[in-house]
Design a protein around this motif. Structure first.
Motif, PDB file in Angstrom:
ATOM      1  N   LEU A  42      15.329   4.658  -0.650  1.00  0.00           N
ATOM      2  CA  LEU A  42      13.945   4.892  -0.244  1.00  0.00           C
ATOM      3  C   LEU A  42      13.268   5.972  -1.089  1.00  0.00           C
ATOM      4  CD1 LEU A  42      14.133   4.756   3.674  1.00  0.00           C
ATOM      5  CD2 LEU A  42      13.405   2.961   2.081  1.00  0.00           C
ATOM      6  N   ILE A  43      14.026   6.618  -1.959  1.00  0.00           N
ATOM      7  CA  ILE A  43      13.462   7.662  -2.814  1.00  0.00           C
ATOM      8  C   ILE A  43      13.035   7.044  -4.141  1.00  0.00           C
ATOM      9  CG2 ILE A  43      13.865   9.860  -3.965  1.00  0.00           C
ATOM     10  CD1 ILE A  43      13.862   9.985  -0.901  1.00  0.00           C
ATOM     11  N   LEU A  57       0.832  -1.202   0.000  1.00  0.00           N
ATOM     12  CA  LEU A  57       0.000   0.000   0.000  1.00  0.00           C
ATOM     13  C   LEU A  57       0.866   1.252   0.000  1.00  0.00           C
ATOM     14  CD1 LEU A  57      -2.713  -1.003   2.639  1.00  0.00           C
ATOM     15  CD2 LEU A  57      -2.749  -1.357   0.155  1.00  0.00           C
ATOM     16  N   SER A  58       0.493   2.196  -0.849  1.00  0.00           N
ATOM     17  CA  SER A  58       1.108   3.526  -0.856  1.00  0.00           C
ATOM     18  C   SER A  58       0.057   4.517  -0.379  1.00  0.00           C
ATOM     19  CB  SER A  58       1.585   3.908  -2.263  1.00  0.00           C
ATOM     20  OG  SER A  58       2.532   2.980  -2.751  1.00  0.00           O
ATOM     21  N   GLY A  59       0.385   5.294   0.627  1.00  0.00           N
ATOM     22  CA  GLY A  59      -0.575   6.247   1.177  1.00  0.00           C
ATOM     23  C   GLY A  59      -0.685   7.475   0.296  1.00  0.00           C
ATOM     24  N   HIS A  60      -1.830   7.658  -0.352  1.00  0.00           N
ATOM     25  CA  HIS A  60      -2.048   8.780  -1.265  1.00  0.00           C
ATOM     26  C   HIS A  60      -2.198  10.073  -0.473  1.00  0.00           C
ATOM     27  CE1 HIS A  60      -4.672  10.936  -4.423  1.00  0.00           C
ATOM     28  NE2 HIS A  60      -3.429  10.913  -4.864  1.00  0.00           N
ATOM     29  N   ARG A  61      -1.138  10.864  -0.450  1.00  0.00           N
ATOM     30  CA  ARG A  61      -1.085  12.081   0.377  1.00  0.00           C
ATOM     31  C   ARG A  61      -1.269  11.734   1.853  1.00  0.00           C
ATOM     32  NH1 ARG A  61      -5.394  15.299  -3.480  1.00  0.00           N
ATOM     33  NH2 ARG A  61      -4.565  14.455  -5.431  1.00  0.00           N
ATOM     34  N   MET A  84       7.482   8.782  -2.642  1.00  0.00           N
ATOM     35  CA  MET A  84       7.327   9.040  -4.073  1.00  0.00           C
ATOM     36  C   MET A  84       6.506  10.315  -4.217  1.00  0.00           C
ATOM     37  SD  MET A  84       5.543   6.583  -6.967  1.00  0.00           S
ATOM     38  CE  MET A  84       4.011   6.418  -6.031  1.00  0.00           C
ATOM     39  N   PHE A  85       6.891  11.186  -5.146  1.00  0.00           N
ATOM     40  CA  PHE A  85       6.172  12.452  -5.249  1.00  0.00           C
ATOM     41  C   PHE A  85       6.215  12.998  -6.673  1.00  0.00           C
ATOM     42  CE2 PHE A  85      10.524  13.260  -3.902  1.00  0.00           C
ATOM     43  CZ  PHE A  85      10.967  14.185  -4.835  1.00  0.00           C
ATOM     44  N   THR A  99       3.108  11.686  -2.364  1.00  0.00           N
ATOM     45  CA  THR A  99       2.770  13.064  -2.069  1.00  0.00           C
ATOM     46  C   THR A  99       3.058  13.963  -3.267  1.00  0.00           C
ATOM     47  OG1 THR A  99       3.092  14.848  -0.466  1.00  0.00           O
ATOM     48  CG2 THR A  99       5.036  13.545  -1.042  1.00  0.00           C
ATOM     49  N   ASP A 100       2.962  15.269  -3.046  1.00  0.00           N
ATOM     50  CA  ASP A 100       3.189  16.275  -4.085  1.00  0.00           C
ATOM     51  C   ASP A 100       4.047  17.380  -3.481  1.00  0.00           C
ATOM     52  OD1 ASP A 100       0.875  15.287  -6.031  1.00  0.00           O
ATOM     53  OD2 ASP A 100       0.028  15.445  -4.011  1.00  0.00           O
TER      54      ASP A 100
END
Length: 439
Positions: free
Chosen positions: A315-316, A161-165, A284-285, A192-193
């Protein structure tokens, strides 16, 4: 003597109209409820609505675009598994219940069909058509093709799972509270952004303006509609980045939770990097806005901020396409993740791709997996859609509902199969009751 001549009396023809036969369906309800209602019209109206609803689900992709995941050679029943998710129109999002809606429609038709069969000249053809259609709908799930039709030992690992924002259903998006909540969901990636302030500080913000997720209209009314990059970091820190959440999505947080929400500020990228480093979570952004004249300097500042943070470079997950080669040279340890197919060269084979789930078929997901390419699909919120992507072999998904998907132990195919079976059984009993009661 002959009787006087008399004109035979002529009987008057009755002008009273003969009442039409009362449908037995109406009589049946009258006997049961003592209320006189012509139930045929409501039944037909509801049936028309259900049939229209089902038709919209079937033709939805043709009208609104291909918002679905379909293997090659799909038929209409495949849409039961293919339509869902945020950003998709309401009829498509309820696609899995097409079968239930259609069965409910033919079940309601049982009353007028039975009434017609018993109290008018026999209409065998009508009966054959009705039961033929009903049987076809009952058996429709057997024709559904789904990647989840497999043995348990063939099931791929559950997608990460990737947490969207962060966890935007639990806390204000793109705040430290949101990312801390996503840690509790066992996310593997913070998605994120990033923007860069006028004085060169990378910070988190999705929209180009600050109006939706801050109180900038109150604090800086004259600058409210300006691009977020026009503000310096000191000004950004004066804004409330949490209170809007209590108005849009009132959560059950309690008094302490509400106070925490109202205390949220716009976080810097440095702060979120420290959070990711502490929990060994990737980040990730997107770097916004891509059309800004200073975009290259935004890239440089962002890379420098990451390198200074001390976070392990692996981790980036570097997503921005602009000046990617420059970033490779500055930070060779970053993991490169690609968006659209056009963003990588034909000669290179990416290890990670980040794609909208609507644009990828289950077969393509399988091919990526065979080529050892990790696929992250966004934005996936519905458990049943997550189930399909899980069975297809997706490596990870970006989600707003990490707290829901975290609890899933296996795909939901069996759950929906049981729903369909129960629906068919209940429908059969109701149809049988209609024919017995109106006999």
């Amino acid at each position: 003597m002959a009787p006087p001549f008399s004109i035979p009396s002529v009987q008057r023809l009755s002008t009273q109209r003969i009442a039409p036969p009362v449908p037995s369906l109406c009589l049946f309800f009258f006997r049961q409820t003592q209320l006189w209602v012509d139930w045929s019209l409501p039944l037909l109206g509801v049936t028309v609505l259900l049939v229209t609803y089902s038709a919209l689900l079937l033709v939805g992709p043709a009208l609104w675009g291909p918002h679905c995941i379909l293997p090659a050679g799909d038929t209409a029943p495949d849409l039961l598994w293919a339509l869902s998710g945020a950003g998709v129109s309401a009829p498509q999002a309820t696609g899995p219940f097409l079968h239930i809606g259609a069965v409910a429609g033919v079940t309601l038709l049982a009353w007028p069909v039975a009434d017609c069969f018993y109290h008018t000249p026999p209409k065998v053809l009508l009966l054959l058509v009705y039961f033929g259609l009903t049987t076809a709908l009952y058996l429709a799930p057997l024709m559904i093709s789904s990647p989840c039709l497999m043995e348990d030992n063939q099931l791929p690992p559950k997608p990460a799972l990737s947490g969207h924002r962060g966890a935007p259903m639990l806390a204000p998006e793109n705040t430290l509270m949101s990312f801390q909540k996503s840690v509790d969901c066992d996310v593997h990636v913070f998605e994120t952004d990033v923007m860069v302030s006028a004085d060169g500080i990378p910070f988190l913000m999705h929209d180009e303006t600050l109006t939706r997720t801050t109180n900038v209209r109150e604090v800086f009314p004259a600058q409210a509609t300006m691009n977020g990059t026009a503000f310096n970091w000191t000004d950004l820190q004066q804004l409330d980045a949490g209170s809007w959440f209590l108005e849009v999505r009132p959560p059950s947080l309690g008094l302490a939770g509400r106070d925490q929400v109202q205390a949220q500020k716009i976080p810097s990228l440095q702060q979120v990097l420290q959070e990711a480093k502490q929990h060994n979570i990737s980040i990730m952004f997107d770097l916004r806005p891509e059309n800004h004249t200073d975009y290259q300097s935004f890239i440089n500042v962002t890379v420098e901020t990451i390198l200074r943070s001390g976070i392990p470079p692996q981790l980036i997950l570097w997503l921005p396409d602009g000046f990617r080669e420059q970033v490779r040279q500055q930070a060779p340890g970053f993991q490169q993740i690609y968006g659209l197919k056009s963003s990588w060269n034909e000669t290179e084979s990416p290890l990670r791709v980040n794609l909208p789930y609507q644009d990828v078929s289950t077969e393509q997901i399988g091919r990526y997996r065979q080529d050892n390419i990790s696929v992250n699909l966004y934005v996936v919120n519905e458990p049943w859609l997550f189930s399909v992507l899980w069975c297809a072999g997706a490596g990870s998904v970006t989600t707003n509902a990490c707290q829901v998907l975290k609890e899933m132990k296996r795909p939901l195919w069996l759950t929906y199969l049981m729903v369909w079976i129960v629906t068919d059984c209940v429908s059969f009993l109701l149809i049988l009751s209609a024919f017995l009661l109106l006999q």
